[in-house]
Design an enzyme around this catalytic site. Structure first.
Site, PDB file in Angstrom:
ATOM      1  N   ARG A   1       0.739  -1.385  -0.151  1.00 53.93           N
ATOM      2  CA  ARG A   1      -0.265   0.382   0.033  1.00 53.93           C
ATOM      3  C   ARG A   1       0.627   1.495   0.118  1.00 53.93           C
ATOM      4  O   ARG A   1       0.905   1.998  -0.568  1.00 53.93           O
ATOM      5  CB  ARG A   1      -1.731  -0.022   1.263  1.00 53.93           C
ATOM      6  CG  ARG A   1      -2.057  -1.193   1.149  1.00 53.93           C
ATOM      7  CD  ARG A   1      -2.839  -1.003   2.590  1.00 53.93           C
ATOM      8  NE  ARG A   1      -2.111  -2.057   2.661  1.00 53.93           N
ATOM      9  CZ  ARG A   1      -1.641  -3.687   2.399  1.00 53.93           C
ATOM     10  NH1 ARG A   1      -3.053  -4.643   1.655  1.00 53.93           N
ATOM     11  NH2 ARG A   1      -1.056  -4.538   2.403  1.00 53.93           N
TER      12      ARG A   1
ATOM     13  N   ARG B   1      11.145   4.209   3.609  1.00 55.50           N
ATOM     14  CA  ARG B   1      10.590   3.263   4.267  1.00 55.50           C
ATOM     15  C   ARG B   1      12.238   2.396   4.744  1.00 55.50           C
ATOM     16  O   ARG B   1      12.737   2.082   3.907  1.00 55.50           O
ATOM     17  CB  ARG B   1       9.748   2.111   4.413  1.00 55.50           C
ATOM     18  CG  ARG B   1       9.450   0.807   4.584  1.00 55.50           C
ATOM     19  CD  ARG B   1       8.234  -0.012   4.591  1.00 55.50           C
ATOM     20  NE  ARG B   1       7.074   0.424   4.602  1.00 55.50           N
ATOM     21  CZ  ARG B   1       5.790  -0.342   4.787  1.00 55.50           C
ATOM     22  NH1 ARG B   1       5.527  -1.375   4.696  1.00 55.50           N
ATOM     23  NH2 ARG B   1       5.173   0.033   5.016  1.00 55.50           N
TER      24      ARG B   1
ATOM     25  N   HIS C   1       5.270   5.657  11.807  1.00 60.42           N
ATOM     26  CA  HIS C   1       4.354   5.515   9.932  1.00 60.42           C
ATOM     27  C   HIS C   1       3.665   7.056   9.906  1.00 60.42           C
ATOM     28  O   HIS C   1       2.127   6.495  10.335  1.00 60.42           O
ATOM     29  CB  HIS C   1       3.754   4.488   9.877  1.00 60.42           C
ATOM     30  CG  HIS C   1       3.275   3.629   8.138  1.00 60.42           C
ATOM     31  ND1 HIS C   1       3.804   4.484   7.173  1.00 60.42           N
ATOM     32  CD2 HIS C   1       3.500   2.270   7.742  1.00 60.42           C
ATOM     33  CE1 HIS C   1       3.375   4.147   6.226  1.00 60.42           C
ATOM     34  NE2 HIS C   1       2.635   3.410   6.907  1.00 60.42           N
TER      35      HIS C   1
HETATM   36  N1   CP Z   1      -0.025  -0.147   5.931  1.00 65.55           N
HETATM   37  C1   CP Z   1       0.941  -0.108   5.208  1.00 65.55           C
HETATM   38  O1   CP Z   1       2.113   0.690   6.173  1.00 65.55           O
HETATM   39  O2   CP Z   1       0.700  -1.514   3.891  1.00 65.55           O
HETATM   40  P1   CP Z   1       1.920  -1.506   3.125  1.00 65.55           P
HETATM   41  O3   CP Z   1       3.105  -2.561   4.951  1.00 65.55           O
HETATM   42  O4   CP Z   1       1.477  -2.601   2.674  1.00 65.55           O
HETATM   43  O5   CP Z   1       2.630  -0.585   3.194  1.00 65.55           O
END
Ligand code: CP
Length: 313
Positions: A58, A108, A136
């Site tokens: 996402r 990230r 986050h």
């Molecule tokens: N919500 C979220 O951070 O999903 P992903 O790890 O798929 O980016």
């Protein structure tokens, strides 16, 4: 209000006030209904760099989709194996390389503090897309925006955050974000996965927080259930994960004992915390979160890249 996001790093949700978050929400409402061609002027000629040292579906794809939707371009890597990190290059050199090719970077990383460090060495804005178990922030921005869109307010709501409160970084950003509002937070987890002291220390007595082992104790009071995945990959011992996996499952039977308009949220991915039978009920808002995440991230990028995005809308 002056654009508080222009040329700014997004490292912690704690760095943003309620009025700054509400600027973002208000501009996101306009972004969502903006004519496609006008939207493409907001990022035209700009490039976003994606530096993902951990897996993502996402966050990475929504930032990519968001940048494309405002007319910009994207480059980067989805895994460090696809970069010179694999040959031993350090984070500072990686960031100082990519900043030559882009206008803003999304990072990230598995280490707490990595984003703050990257922002110190970078000359272009850094957006934290997850820093270990720490934070986050853009997830919290989209979570707060989703609550605002569905409930029409955040003040006065009773919100349960359920699951892995020890290792889940979305939990920390959400608690800090909610502390700008007059909410009550119920923290629900097995004893091994209670929230780290730093969260309670950081919010002080700004809002009322209580800890629980069983969601059934409080289900009747809740307006929002925010479920989280137990973060298997962050457990130092796999046996400890086995003891707590599947601790909480949100199903229709549980929801029937709560308020009719209690909503269910989740940052996703889920691995069994919410039964699929909930998906097609009006309670389920986790797919709406995904959609609004793209809107919030497009607005954030437009606001970082333009001193006065309102003038372009
Ligand atoms: N919500 C979220 O951070 O999903 P992903 O790890 O798929 O980016």
């Amino acid at each position: 209000m002056r654009n508080p996001f222009f040329d700014r790093d997004i490292i912690s949700i704690k760095d943003f006030s309620r009025s700054e978050l509400e600027y973002l929400f208000s501009l996101s409402n306009r972004m969502d209904s903006l004519d496609r061609e006008k939207r493409r002027n907001l990022g035209r000629g700009k490039i976003l760099g994606l530096l993902f040292f951990e897996p993502s579906t996402r966050t990475r794809l929504s930032f990519e989709a968001a940048m494309l939707s405002i007319g910009g371009n994207v480059l980067g890597f989805a895994h460090p194996r696809m970069s010179s990190v694999e040959k031993g290059e350090n984070l500072a050199d990686t960031v100082k390389t990519v900043e030559n090719y882009v206008d803003v970077m999304v990072l990230r990383h598995p280490m707490e503090g990595a984003n703050r460090f990257a922002a110190e060495v970078a000359s272009k804005p850094i957006i934290n897309a997850g820093s270990g178990t720490e934070e986050h922030p853009t997830q919290a921005m989209l979570d707060l925006y989703t609550i605002m869109k569905v409930k029409g307010r955040i003040d006065g709501l009773n919100i349960a955050i359920v699951g892995d409160l020890k290792y889940g970084r979305t939990v920390y950003s959400l608690i800090y974000g909610l502390s700008n509002y007059r909410t009550r937070i119920f923290l629900v987890s097995p004893p091994q996965l209670r929230v780290r002291e730093e969260a309670l220390f950081n919010i002080g007595d700004k809002i009322k927080v209580s800890e629980h082992g069983d969601i059934r104790e409080i289900i009747e009071d809740l307006d929002v259930i925010y479920a989280t995945r137990i973060q298997r990959e962050r457990f130092p011992d796999p046996h400890e994960y086995e003891k707590v996996k599947g601790s909480y499952v949100i199903d229709i039977d549980l929801l029937k004992s709560g308020k009719d308009d209690c909503i269910v949220m989740h940052p996703l991915p889920r691995v069994g915390e919410i039964k699929p039978e909930v998906d097609n009920t009006p309670r389920a808002k986790y797919f709406l979160q995904i959609y609004l995440g793209k809107v919030i991230r497009a607005t954030l990028l437009a606001s970082i890249l333009n001193p006065n995005p309102y003038a372009l809308f």
